[in-house]
Write an enzyme that holds these catalytic residues in place. Sequence first.
Site, PDB file in Angstrom:
ATOM      1  N   THR A  56      84.021  46.900 -14.529  1.00  0.00           N
ATOM      2  CA  THR A  56      83.479  47.062 -13.487  1.00  0.00           C
ATOM      3  C   THR A  56      83.779  48.618 -12.838  1.00  0.00           C
ATOM      4  OG1 THR A  56      82.099  46.257 -11.611  1.00  0.00           O
ATOM      5  CG2 THR A  56      84.666  45.928 -11.469  1.00  0.00           C
ATOM      6  N   LYS A  72      83.230  38.564  -2.374  1.00  0.00           N
ATOM      7  CA  LYS A  72      82.846  39.080  -3.481  1.00  0.00           C
ATOM      8  C   LYS A  72      83.629  38.188  -4.780  1.00  0.00           C
ATOM      9  CE  LYS A  72      81.454  43.808  -2.701  1.00  0.00           C
ATOM     10  NZ  LYS A  72      81.303  44.882  -2.979  1.00  0.00           N
ATOM     11  N   SER A 132      85.295  50.293  -5.002  1.00  0.00           N
ATOM     12  CA  SER A 132      86.309  50.936  -4.168  1.00  0.00           C
ATOM     13  C   SER A 132      87.401  49.822  -3.760  1.00  0.00           C
ATOM     14  CB  SER A 132      85.585  51.422  -2.973  1.00  0.00           C
ATOM     15  OG  SER A 132      85.038  50.300  -2.388  1.00  0.00           O
TER      16      SER A 132
END
Length: 312
Positions: free
Chosen positions: A72, A50, A75
């Site tokens: 943003t 990511k 988790s």
Amino acid sequence: MNKSTLQKIHNLIKPYIHRTPVLTSKLLNDICEAEVFFKCENFQKMGAFKMRGGVNAILNLTEEQKSKGVVTHSSGNFAQALSLAAKTLNVKAYIVMPKNAPQVKKDAVKAYGGVIIECDSSTKARETEAARIQKEKGVTFIHPSNQDHVIYGQGTAAIELLEDYHDLEYIFTPVGGGGLLAGTILAANHFSNGCKVIAGEPKEVDDAYRSLISGNIEKNETSNTIADGLRTHLGDRNFPIIKEHVEKIIRVEEDDIIKAMKLIWERMKIIVEPSAAVAFAAVLKEKTDIKNKKIGVILSGGNVDLSNLSFK
């Protein structure tokens, strides 16, 4: 989206990411009865693919947007990615995280300079809190998986894999929010000669599998999977790509995920998180149909909470 544009995106983010290694294991090849090439995004900066999408999203902001910051909800892995990308590019990042996110991921976000705002674990709670921060602070919202620049950035992992092994017949990825899967599909479409993309998904949160069947974006009623990074659902930017081009989505049980994770840890001597093991679990489940094929597997991340291992 065309090949030259994807190549420009890859070139743009190269200074800010690692070109991660591709590893193989003869023993795992024997088990799968296929040639398997593991793209190790667990060795990426902040420990997951990511970082690619986070960097690309921030690089594509205006100077005014950069000056105000970004927000943003995540988790863990995109929370870390956006925090580190923002720190690298001198941008402030606000991160909405569920209270039950792994502590190791919260600690990393703080270390990267992200400002954490905790919320309940539901998708609605995350979105509501992120919208509040966006309005109050005047910052730009960057979605973890359902934003074009994020999707294109995530696809660069598959571009690198295909540059190294151009004759792959399949690439397996995990699917949660759909950013990695959609990006991988775009890369396979433009940088391969007919390589097909297959996704693995925990059966406990099989919204992507059900979405393909219904033709609409489905949601999950529970988040009962050890693959904490895959508890989200598809979005309107990535679902059309997935719906049109993905070969199939394979559902795997929790025991399948643990088995795949143990095999990677024990045989390859590398650490991957449960979400990353989902892709390899799908390979193991699909082994009859991929016998003697050349398979790429994107190991999406390695951010494991060592105080809460999935196996003993």
